[in-house]
Design a protein around this motif. Structure first.
Motif, PDB file in Angstrom:
ATOM      1  N   ASN A 129      -4.616  -8.798  -5.423  1.00  0.00           N
ATOM      2  CA  ASN A 129      -4.673  -9.266  -6.814  1.00  0.00           C
ATOM      3  C   ASN A 129      -5.467  -8.305  -7.695  1.00  0.00           C
ATOM      4  N   GLY A 130      -5.081  -7.037  -7.626  1.00  0.00           N
ATOM      5  CA  GLY A 130      -5.806  -6.002  -8.363  1.00  0.00           C
ATOM      6  C   GLY A 130      -5.030  -5.427  -9.531  1.00  0.00           C
ATOM      7  N   ALA A 131      -4.152  -6.209 -10.124  1.00  0.00           N
ATOM      8  CA  ALA A 131      -3.285  -5.702 -11.181  1.00  0.00           C
ATOM      9  C   ALA A 131      -4.062  -5.143 -12.373  1.00  0.00           C
ATOM     10  N   GLU A 132      -5.233  -5.677 -12.652  1.00  0.00           N
ATOM     11  CA  GLU A 132      -5.972  -5.264 -13.847  1.00  0.00           C
ATOM     12  C   GLU A 132      -6.349  -3.786 -13.811  1.00  0.00           C
ATOM     13  N   HIS A 133      -6.720  -3.272 -12.620  1.00  0.00           N
ATOM     14  CA  HIS A 133      -7.210  -1.894 -12.535  1.00  0.00           C
ATOM     15  C   HIS A 133      -6.335  -0.981 -11.683  1.00  0.00           C
ATOM     16  N   LEU A 134      -5.292  -1.516 -11.048  1.00  0.00           N
ATOM     17  CA  LEU A 134      -4.522  -0.732 -10.086  1.00  0.00           C
ATOM     18  C   LEU A 134      -3.883   0.509 -10.704  1.00  0.00           C
ATOM     19  N   ALA A 135      -3.283   0.395 -11.859  1.00  0.00           N
ATOM     20  CA  ALA A 135      -2.631   1.546 -12.488  1.00  0.00           C
ATOM     21  C   ALA A 135      -3.643   2.663 -12.748  1.00  0.00           C
ATOM     22  N   GLU A 136      -4.823   2.296 -13.211  1.00  0.00           N
ATOM     23  CA  GLU A 136      -5.867   3.293 -13.464  1.00  0.00           C
ATOM     24  C   GLU A 136      -6.273   3.997 -12.171  1.00  0.00           C
TER      25      GLU A 136
ATOM     26  N   VAL B  89      -0.475   8.606  -0.525  1.00  0.00           N
ATOM     27  CA  VAL B  89      -1.176   7.378  -0.916  1.00  0.00           C
ATOM     28  C   VAL B  89      -0.459   6.196  -0.283  1.00  0.00           C
ATOM     29  N   ILE B  90      -1.209   5.371   0.424  1.00  0.00           N
ATOM     30  CA  ILE B  90      -0.654   4.150   0.990  1.00  0.00           C
ATOM     31  C   ILE B  90      -1.270   2.963   0.263  1.00  0.00           C
ATOM     32  N   VAL B  91      -0.491   2.319  -0.578  1.00  0.00           N
ATOM     33  CA  VAL B  91      -0.947   1.102  -1.251  1.00  0.00           C
ATOM     34  C   VAL B  91      -0.678  -0.059  -0.302  1.00  0.00           C
ATOM     35  N   CYS B  92      -1.740  -0.709   0.145  1.00  0.00           N
ATOM     36  CA  CYS B  92      -1.606  -1.790   1.121  1.00  0.00           C
ATOM     37  C   CYS B  92      -1.944  -3.109   0.428  1.00  0.00           C
ATOM     38  N   ASP B  93      -0.920  -3.839   0.094  1.00  0.00           N
ATOM     39  CA  ASP B  93      -1.032  -5.068  -0.695  1.00  0.00           C
ATOM     40  C   ASP B  93      -1.229  -6.263   0.247  1.00  0.00           C
ATOM     41  N   ASN B  94      -2.343  -6.950   0.068  1.00  0.00           N
ATOM     42  CA  ASN B  94      -2.707  -8.050   0.968  1.00  0.00           C
ATOM     43  C   ASN B  94      -2.111  -9.378   0.500  1.00  0.00           C
ATOM     44  N   ALA B  95      -0.787  -9.383   0.295  1.00  0.00           N
ATOM     45  CA  ALA B  95      -0.050 -10.580  -0.136  1.00  0.00           C
ATOM     46  C   ALA B  95      -0.551 -11.088  -1.485  1.00  0.00           C
ATOM     47  N   SER B  96      -0.657 -10.173  -2.452  1.00  0.00           N
ATOM     48  CA  SER B  96      -1.140 -10.527  -3.796  1.00  0.00           C
ATOM     49  C   SER B  96      -0.181 -11.502  -4.484  1.00  0.00           C
ATOM     50  N   SER B  97      -0.761 -12.297  -5.387  1.00  0.00           N
ATOM     51  CA  SER B  97       0.045 -13.256  -6.139  1.00  0.00           C
ATOM     52  C   SER B  97       0.149 -12.887  -7.614  1.00  0.00           C
ATOM     53  N   ASP B  98      -0.408 -11.724  -8.009  1.00  0.00           N
ATOM     54  CA  ASP B  98      -0.323 -11.291  -9.400  1.00  0.00           C
ATOM     55  C   ASP B  98       0.716 -10.169  -9.514  1.00  0.00           C
TER      56      ASP B  98
ATOM     57  N   ARG C  40       3.447  -4.185   1.845  1.00  0.00           N
ATOM     58  CA  ARG C  40       2.955  -5.526   1.524  1.00  0.00           C
ATOM     59  C   ARG C  40       2.841  -6.340   2.808  1.00  0.00           C
ATOM     60  N   ASN C  41       1.650  -6.884   3.046  1.00  0.00           N
ATOM     61  CA  ASN C  41       1.448  -7.757   4.204  1.00  0.00           C
ATOM     62  C   ASN C  41       2.146  -9.098   3.956  1.00  0.00           C
ATOM     63  N   GLU C  42       2.709  -9.665   5.003  1.00  0.00           N
ATOM     64  CA  GLU C  42       3.374 -10.957   4.872  1.00  0.00           C
ATOM     65  C   GLU C  42       2.379 -12.078   4.580  1.00  0.00           C
ATOM     66  N   ARG C  43       1.132 -11.889   5.008  1.00  0.00           N
ATOM     67  CA  ARG C  43       0.085 -12.875   4.749  1.00  0.00           C
ATOM     68  C   ARG C  43      -1.221 -12.128   4.491  1.00  0.00           C
ATOM     69  N   ASN C  44      -2.194 -12.852   3.965  1.00  0.00           N
ATOM     70  CA  ASN C  44      -3.505 -12.271   3.692  1.00  0.00           C
ATOM     71  C   ASN C  44      -4.229 -12.017   5.011  1.00  0.00           C
TER      72      ASN C  44
END
Length: 304
Positions: A15-22, A37-46, A66-70
Motif C-alpha cells: 500500500n505504497g501508492a503515495e510515494h512509489l512513483a517517486e 528493479v524487482i517491485v515486490c507487492d505484498n498484496a496491496s489494496s491501493d 505480486r504476492n497472492e497474500r500478505n
C-alpha cells in the motif's frame, strides 16, 4: 540468455501508492545503468499494482511481482531478494530517496575491496513532509578488524539498523536466513553479516529515510498492528520476548562463528553484557508482561 545485472534493487512495498512513483523515478535516474528493479507487492489494496505495472511496461529493467497474500514485511523483503539475480543487492524502501550516484559510488567501494560484505552510507532521517530532522552515519571501523572485534563494535555502536538498506554482496546475503520475522531480526542479520565480512562505509548522506515524527501529544493508534505483526501476521498473540530472543539468536551466531575459543569467549561475553546486563530491565519487563498475559489467558480458559 540475458546476462545477470551488476546490481539488483529489491523494492518491497505494501500500500505504497503515495510515494512509489517517486521511489521508482529515483532508481531509474541512477547514473549506474547495469541494474534491475524487482517491485515486490505484498498484496496491496491501493493503486500500488497499477503504478508498478505501468513502470514495468515502460522500462524493461523493472519487474513486478505480486504476492497472492500478505507475507508480512520480513517475508516480502526476502521474496524481493529471492527474485534477484545481480552480483550486488539493495533493498530500496518505497518511500525513501537516494541521490543518483548511490549505486555507482557504493559498488565502486565493494569492487575495490572484496573483504567487505556491504557498503553503508550516511542516512538523513526525514518526516512525512520531507524535512530532515536527524542524521546517522556509520560509527567506527567495521571493515578492517578481525571478526570478533567487528562483532563487538557492531553490538555496542549500532543505534539503528540502517545498514540493512546498504548495497550488499548477494552471495553473502544468500548464505544467511535473510530477514527473519521477529522483532530484531534485522539486527541478527547484520550481526551474521559482520562475522562473515567487514562493513565498508561512505559517510556522505546518500539515504534519505522517511520516518513519521512523533508530534507532541500524539498517541499510538490502538488499531495499528504491532511491530511483530507487521513483520509477520502470524506473530499476532505471541508473547513479548524481543530482548530474550536477541540474546539467544546472537549466542547462536557466536556458537557457529568460524573463530578461535578465545574469540568466542569474548563474543559470548559481549552478547551477555549487551543484552543480559545493559538490557536487564527489558528482560525483566518482558518476563513480567509475558507472565501476566499467560495468567489472563489461563483465567479466560477457566471461565469459558
Amino acid at each position: 540468455m540475458t546476462p545477470a545485472p551488476l546490481v539488483s534493487v529489491g523494492l518491497p512495498v505494501y500500500n505504497g501508492a503515495e510515494h512509489l512513483a517517486e521511489a521508482l523515478d529515483g532508481v531509474l535516474d541512477q547514473d549506474l545503468e547495469d541494474f534491475e528493479v524487482i517491485v515486490c507487492d505484498n498484496a496491496s489494496s491501493d493503486a500500488t499494482a497499477e503504478i508498478a505495472r505501468g513502470y514495468a511496461a515502460r522500462d524493461a529493467r523493472i519487474r513486478y511481482h505480486r504476492n497472492e497474500r500478505n507475507l508480512g514485511l520480513a517475508g516480502n523483503f526476502n521474496k524481493a531478494f529471492q527474485l534477484a539475480g545481480g552480483k550486488y543487492f539493495k533493498w530500496w524502501a518505497h518511500d525513501d530517496w537516494h541521490p543518483r550516484n548511490l549505486l555507482s559510488r557504493t559498488t565502486e567501494v565493494l569492487e575495490a575491496d572484496p573483504s567487505a560484505v556491504l557498503c553503508a552510507t550516511g542516512v538523513a532521517i526525514m518526516d512525512d513532509d520531507g524535512e530532515v530532522f536527524e542524521e546517522w552515519r556509520p560509527e567506527g571501523d567495521l571493515l578492517t578488524p578481525p571478526p570478533h572485534v567487528r562483532f563487538h563494535r557492531l553490538l555496542w555502536t549500532l543505534g539503528e539498523t540502517h545498514p540493512l538498506f546498504s548495497v550488499m554482496r548477494a552471495d553473502a546475503l544468500a548464505r544467511t536466513p535473510q530477514y527473519r520475522p521477529f522483532v530484531g531480526g534485522d539486527r541478527v542479520l547484520l550481526a551474521q553479516l559482520i562475522i562473515m565480512g567487514g562493513f565498508a562505509g561512505v559517510p556522505d548522506l546518500m539515504h534519505y529515510y522517511r520516518q513519521a515524527r512523533m508530534r507532541p501529544g500524539a498517541k499510538r493508534d490502538p488499531d495499528k498492528p504491532s511491530q511483530a505483526e507487521i513483520l509477520d501476521p502470524a506473530n499476532k498473540g505471541k508473547l513479548p520476548s524481543r530482548t530474550w530472543r536477541l540474546c539467544y539468536e546472537h549466542l547462536r551466531l557466536v556458537a557457529a562463528a568460524p573463530v578461535g575459543p578465545r574469540e568466542k569467549l569474548a563474543m559470548t561475553g559481549d552478547v551477555l553484557a549487551r543484552f543480559g546486563v545493559r538490557d536487564a530491565r527489558l528482560l525483566a519487563a518482558e518476563a513480567y508482561h509475558s507472565g501476566r498475559i499467560l495468567a489472563s489467558r489461563a483465567v479466560a480458559r477457566g471461565s469459558a
